[in-house]
Motif scaffolding. Structure first.
Motif, PDB file in Angstrom:
ATOM      1  N   ASN B  21       0.818  -1.208   0.000  1.00  0.00           N
ATOM      2  CA  ASN B  21       0.000   0.000   0.000  1.00  0.00           C
ATOM      3  C   ASN B  21       0.852   1.257   0.000  1.00  0.00           C
ATOM      4  OD1 ASN B  21      -2.400  -1.542   0.201  1.00  0.00           O
ATOM      5  ND2 ASN B  21      -2.103  -1.727   2.406  1.00  0.00           N
ATOM      6  N   CYS B  22       0.304   2.293  -0.567  1.00  0.00           N
ATOM      7  CA  CYS B  22       0.996   3.585  -0.622  1.00  0.00           C
ATOM      8  C   CYS B  22      -0.036   4.693  -0.434  1.00  0.00           C
ATOM      9  CB  CYS B  22       1.710   3.740  -1.960  1.00  0.00           C
ATOM     10  SG  CYS B  22       2.500   5.354  -2.223  1.00  0.00           S
ATOM     11  N   THR B  23       0.156   5.503   0.578  1.00  0.00           N
ATOM     12  CA  THR B  23      -0.699   6.672   0.769  1.00  0.00           C
ATOM     13  C   THR B  23       0.149   7.915   0.527  1.00  0.00           C
ATOM     14  OG1 THR B  23      -0.250   6.689   3.144  1.00  0.00           O
ATOM     15  CG2 THR B  23      -2.224   5.536   2.419  1.00  0.00           C
ATOM     16  N   TYR B  24      -0.467   8.927  -0.032  1.00  0.00           N
ATOM     17  CA  TYR B  24       0.320  10.086  -0.418  1.00  0.00           C
ATOM     18  C   TYR B  24      -0.365  11.381  -0.046  1.00  0.00           C
ATOM     19  CZ  TYR B  24      -2.889  10.082  -4.419  1.00  0.00           C
ATOM     20  OH  TYR B  24      -4.013  10.093  -5.205  1.00  0.00           O
ATOM     21  N   GLN B  25       0.473  12.388   0.156  1.00  0.00           N
ATOM     22  CA  GLN B  25       0.000  13.758   0.361  1.00  0.00           C
ATOM     23  C   GLN B  25       0.867  14.622  -0.538  1.00  0.00           C
ATOM     24  OE1 GLN B  25       0.444  14.520   4.581  1.00  0.00           O
ATOM     25  NE2 GLN B  25      -1.671  13.931   4.992  1.00  0.00           N
ATOM     26  N   THR B  26       0.332  15.055  -1.643  1.00  0.00           N
ATOM     27  CA  THR B  26       1.116  15.846  -2.588  1.00  0.00           C
ATOM     28  C   THR B  26       0.252  16.951  -3.165  1.00  0.00           C
ATOM     29  OG1 THR B  26       0.558  14.602  -4.576  1.00  0.00           O
ATOM     30  CG2 THR B  26       2.370  13.756  -3.259  1.00  0.00           C
ATOM     31  N   SER B  27       0.911  17.943  -3.713  1.00  0.00           N
ATOM     32  CA  SER B  27       0.214  18.999  -4.438  1.00  0.00           C
ATOM     33  C   SER B  27       0.461  18.802  -5.925  1.00  0.00           C
ATOM     34  CB  SER B  27       0.733  20.365  -3.990  1.00  0.00           C
ATOM     35  OG  SER B  27       2.121  20.458  -4.235  1.00  0.00           O
ATOM     36  N   GLY B  28      -0.469  19.224  -6.735  1.00  0.00           N
ATOM     37  CA  GLY B  28      -0.295  19.089  -8.183  1.00  0.00           C
ATOM     38  C   GLY B  28      -0.138  17.656  -8.648  1.00  0.00           C
ATOM     39  N   PHE B  29      -0.877  16.747  -8.028  1.00  0.00           N
ATOM     40  CA  PHE B  29      -0.720  15.323  -8.293  1.00  0.00           C
ATOM     41  C   PHE B  29      -1.195  14.944  -9.687  1.00  0.00           C
ATOM     42  CE2 PHE B  29      -0.356  10.938  -7.105  1.00  0.00           C
ATOM     43  CZ  PHE B  29      -1.430  10.283  -7.690  1.00  0.00           C
ATOM     44  N   TYR B  30      -0.336  14.217 -10.432  1.00  0.00           N
ATOM     45  CA  TYR B  30      -0.727  13.728 -11.752  1.00  0.00           C
ATOM     46  C   TYR B  30      -1.073  12.242 -11.710  1.00  0.00           C
ATOM     47  CZ  TYR B  30       1.248  18.054 -13.653  1.00  0.00           C
ATOM     48  OH  TYR B  30       1.523  19.361 -13.940  1.00  0.00           O
ATOM     49  N   GLY B  31      -0.240  11.465 -11.000  1.00  0.00           N
ATOM     50  CA  GLY B  31      -0.468  10.031 -10.982  1.00  0.00           C
ATOM     51  C   GLY B  31       0.555   9.328 -10.121  1.00  0.00           C
ATOM     52  N   LEU B  32       0.391   7.999 -10.010  1.00  0.00           N
ATOM     53  CA  LEU B  32       1.244   7.199  -9.135  1.00  0.00           C
ATOM     54  C   LEU B  32       1.961   6.128  -9.947  1.00  0.00           C
ATOM     55  CD1 LEU B  32       1.719   7.153  -6.005  1.00  0.00           C
ATOM     56  CD2 LEU B  32       0.156   5.203  -5.952  1.00  0.00           C
ATOM     57  N   SER B  33       3.275   6.083  -9.781  1.00  0.00           N
ATOM     58  CA  SER B  33       4.096   5.069 -10.456  1.00  0.00           C
ATOM     59  C   SER B  33       4.630   4.072  -9.437  1.00  0.00           C
ATOM     60  CB  SER B  33       5.304   5.714 -11.143  1.00  0.00           C
ATOM     61  OG  SER B  33       4.932   6.677 -12.072  1.00  0.00           O
ATOM     62  N   TRP B  34       5.063   2.926  -9.950  1.00  0.00           N
ATOM     63  CA  TRP B  34       5.727   1.927  -9.116  1.00  0.00           C
ATOM     64  C   TRP B  34       7.024   1.499  -9.794  1.00  0.00           C
ATOM     65  CZ3 TRP B  34       4.168   0.529  -4.293  1.00  0.00           C
ATOM     66  CH2 TRP B  34       2.881   0.922  -3.916  1.00  0.00           C
TER      67      TRP B  34
END
Lengths: 114, 108
Positions: B21-34
Motif C-alpha cells: 500500500n501507498c498513501t500520499y499527500q502531494t500537491s499538483g498530483f498527476y499520478g502514481l508510479s511503481w
C-alpha cells in the motif's frame, strides 16, 4: 541498445575536491534528472531538466550544480563535496516531462566523501 | 512538500500474493508510479496509474484511488526473483517524488 550511462560507477574522494559525475542517454529524451538514494529515505530528486538549457531544483539541491548544454548529457557537479554527500546517485531520463512517471535509470554512482 | 507512506518490509512465500500500500499527500498530483529495485541495481519502472482504477501487467497490478489518496501494487504468484525493493512515486509539478520503499522478501 537504449540506455542511460553514468561515470564513474564508484568514486572515493576527499572533502572539498571538486568532482563531476557524467550522465548520458541515447534515447533522445527531453527530461533528465538526478537522484540520491540513502538508506531508509528512498530516492530524492536533486535537480531536473525539462530540455536543453532548462534546469530546476528538486527537493535536495544544496551543494550540487547541473548543466544541460546538449540533449543527451546532464552532468552533476559537486563543487566542494562534504561527507554528508556520501550516497548512491542515479541519473534518469524520460521522453518528456509529460511522461516523467516512466523514467529510465542509469546504473548508479556510489560516492564516498572522506 | 510531497509525502508518500509505504510499509518498510513484507515477507511472503513463493506462490503467494502480496499487496504493497501507498498513501500520499502531494500537491499538483498527476499520478502514481511503481518501481522495482534489486539490491545494488537501478530502479526499473513497473506501472503507472494516471486515472482511478486497476492496471494489470502480467503478474503485477496497480491500483489508484484519488479520492482516498491511496494506491497499491499487487504482486501475484510470487517468485524468488521478486525479492526486491518496491517504491511508489508521485508525479507532480514536473518532479517525481518517491516513497522510502518496501523490501519484499520471498521465502521458498
Amino acid at each position: 541498445e537504449a540506455q542511460v550511462t553514468q561515470n564513474p560507477r564508484y568514486l572515493i574522494t576527499v572533502t572539498g575536491k571538486k568532482l563531476t559525475v557524467t550522465c548520458s542517454q541515447n534515447m533522445n529524451h527531453e527530461y533528465m534528472s538526478w537522484y540520491r538514494q540513502d538508506p531508509g529515505l528512498g530516492l530524492r530528486q536533486i535537480y531536473y531538466s525539462m530540455n536543453v538549457e532548462v534546469t530546476d531544483k528538486g527537493d535536495v539541491p544544496e551543494g550540487y550544480k547541473v548543466s544541460r548544454k546538449e540533449k543527451r548529457n546532464f552532468p552533476l557537479i559537486l563543487e566542494s563535496p562534504s561527507p554528508n554527500q556520501t550516497s548512491l546517485y542515479f541519473c534518469a531520463s524520460s521522453l518528456g516531462w509529460q511522461a516523467l512517471y516512466e523514467q529510465y535509470f542509469g546504473p548508479g554512482t556510489r560516492l564516498t566523501v572522506t | 512538500g510531497q509525502s508518500l507512506e509505504q510499509p518498510s518490509e513484507v515477507t511472503a512465500v513463493e506462490g503467494a500474493i502480496v499487496q504493497i500500500n501507498c498513501t500520499y499527500q502531494t500537491s499538483g498530483f498527476y499520478g502514481l508510479s511503481w518501481y522495482q529495485q534489486h539490491d545494488g541495481g537501478a530502479p526499473t519502472f513497473l506501472s503507472y496509474n494516471g486515472l482511478d482504477g486497476l492496471e494489470e501487467t502480467g503478474r503485477f497490478s496497480s491500483f489508484l484511488s484519488r479520492s482516498d489518496s491511496y494506491g497499491y501494487l499487487l504482486l501475484q504468484e510470487l517468485q524468488m526473483k521478486d525479492s526486491a525493493s518496491y517504491f511508489c512515486a508521485s508525479s507532480n509539478d514536473y518532479k517525481l517524488s518517491f516513497g522510502a520503499g518496501t523490501t519484499v522478501t520471498v521465502r521458498a
